[in-house]
Design a protein around this motif. Sequence first.
Motif, PDB file in Angstrom:
ATOM      1  N   THR A 193       0.850  -1.188   0.000  1.00  0.00           N
ATOM      2  CA  THR A 193       0.000   0.000   0.000  1.00  0.00           C
ATOM      3  C   THR A 193       0.882   1.233   0.000  1.00  0.00           C
ATOM      4  O   THR A 193       1.883   1.282   0.705  1.00  0.00           O
ATOM      5  N   TYR A 217       1.325   5.117   0.889  1.00  0.00           N
ATOM      6  CA  TYR A 217       0.808   6.146   1.792  1.00  0.00           C
ATOM      7  C   TYR A 217       1.583   7.436   1.591  1.00  0.00           C
ATOM      8  O   TYR A 217       2.757   7.415   1.238  1.00  0.00           O
ATOM      9  N   ASN A 232       4.122   8.836  10.394  1.00  0.00           N
ATOM     10  CA  ASN A 232       2.702   9.224  10.381  1.00  0.00           C
ATOM     11  C   ASN A 232       2.293   9.276   8.914  1.00  0.00           C
ATOM     12  O   ASN A 232       2.773  10.128   8.160  1.00  0.00           O
ATOM     13  N   MET A 240      -0.749   8.696   5.601  1.00  0.00           N
ATOM     14  CA  MET A 240      -2.148   8.940   5.255  1.00  0.00           C
ATOM     15  C   MET A 240      -2.446   8.296   3.904  1.00  0.00           C
ATOM     16  O   MET A 240      -1.670   8.433   2.957  1.00  0.00           O
ATOM     17  N   LEU A 241      -3.581   7.582   3.836  1.00  0.00           N
ATOM     18  CA  LEU A 241      -4.051   7.003   2.575  1.00  0.00           C
ATOM     19  C   LEU A 241      -4.654   8.092   1.693  1.00  0.00           C
ATOM     20  O   LEU A 241      -4.913   9.196   2.152  1.00  0.00           O
ATOM     21  N   ASP A 246      -7.647   8.346   0.748  1.00  0.00           N
ATOM     22  CA  ASP A 246      -8.970   8.755   1.238  1.00  0.00           C
ATOM     23  C   ASP A 246      -8.899   9.515   2.563  1.00  0.00           C
ATOM     24  O   ASP A 246      -9.928   9.837   3.153  1.00  0.00           O
ATOM     25  N   GLY A 247      -7.694   9.777   3.062  1.00  0.00           N
ATOM     26  CA  GLY A 247      -7.553  10.562   4.285  1.00  0.00           C
ATOM     27  C   GLY A 247      -7.429   9.730   5.551  1.00  0.00           C
ATOM     28  O   GLY A 247      -7.298  10.276   6.649  1.00  0.00           O
ATOM     29  N   THR A 248      -7.465   8.402   5.444  1.00  0.00           N
ATOM     30  CA  THR A 248      -7.324   7.539   6.609  1.00  0.00           C
ATOM     31  C   THR A 248      -5.895   7.627   7.134  1.00  0.00           C
ATOM     32  O   THR A 248      -4.940   7.455   6.379  1.00  0.00           O
ATOM     33  N   ALA A 249      -5.760   7.892   8.435  1.00  0.00           N
ATOM     34  CA  ALA A 249      -4.434   8.041   9.036  1.00  0.00           C
ATOM     35  C   ALA A 249      -3.898   6.692   9.505  1.00  0.00           C
ATOM     36  O   ALA A 249      -4.651   5.799   9.869  1.00  0.00           O
ATOM     37  N   LYS A 250      -2.585   6.566   9.505  1.00  0.00           N
ATOM     38  CA  LYS A 250      -1.912   5.357   9.977  1.00  0.00           C
ATOM     39  C   LYS A 250      -0.609   5.811  10.624  1.00  0.00           C
ATOM     40  O   LYS A 250       0.192   6.481   9.995  1.00  0.00           O
ATOM     41  N   ASP A 251      -0.404   5.434  11.893  1.00  0.00           N
ATOM     42  CA  ASP A 251       0.803   5.916  12.571  1.00  0.00           C
ATOM     43  C   ASP A 251       1.474   4.836  13.411  1.00  0.00           C
ATOM     44  O   ASP A 251       2.092   5.122  14.423  1.00  0.00           O
TER      45      ASP A 251
END
Length: 160
Positions: free
Chosen positions: A91, A93, A104, A106-107, A109-114
């Motif tokens: 994926t 990001y 930190n 971000m996808l 679509d705005g989905t955060a992943k940290d």
Amino acid sequence: MSDDEQHNQTFEQTGAGASLTFPMQCSALRKNGHVVIKGRPCKIVDMSTSKTGKHGHAKVHLVAIDIFTGKKLEDISPSTHNMDVPNVQRTEYQLVNIDDGFLNLMLQDGTAKDDVKVPDDPLGKQITDDFEAGKDLLVTIVAAMNEEQAISYKEAPKGA
């Protein structure tokens, strides 16, 4: 408890129901594909098949590299047996920030992943240096068997 009641069970489910691995016959595995060896998700770099005597199976000798640690692993298995193949997802990001050794992300679509650590290798240093230089970066994360790691990055195209 009646017979009908014991069959009425509810099962909690999380995620999309995809398993971590799926079985595949040894003879169907291919070079540059993936396989689980000693419980680790690996990429096959070399494989050879040997024919055995009159009572044995043909054996497949696999040489693979762990996709997270880079360690070389080997396995020999009869060609008719099943081996586990990891479900591997890549994926991309956008890198938003680097905080306490974590990326930190971000996808689209705005989905955060940290929860992905900065790699402890030259790649991690390059990502950190380029980010601190003000570059807009896209980081590729590979995920398999409940592990995730940054494996590459590139500069985001302008206007994206």
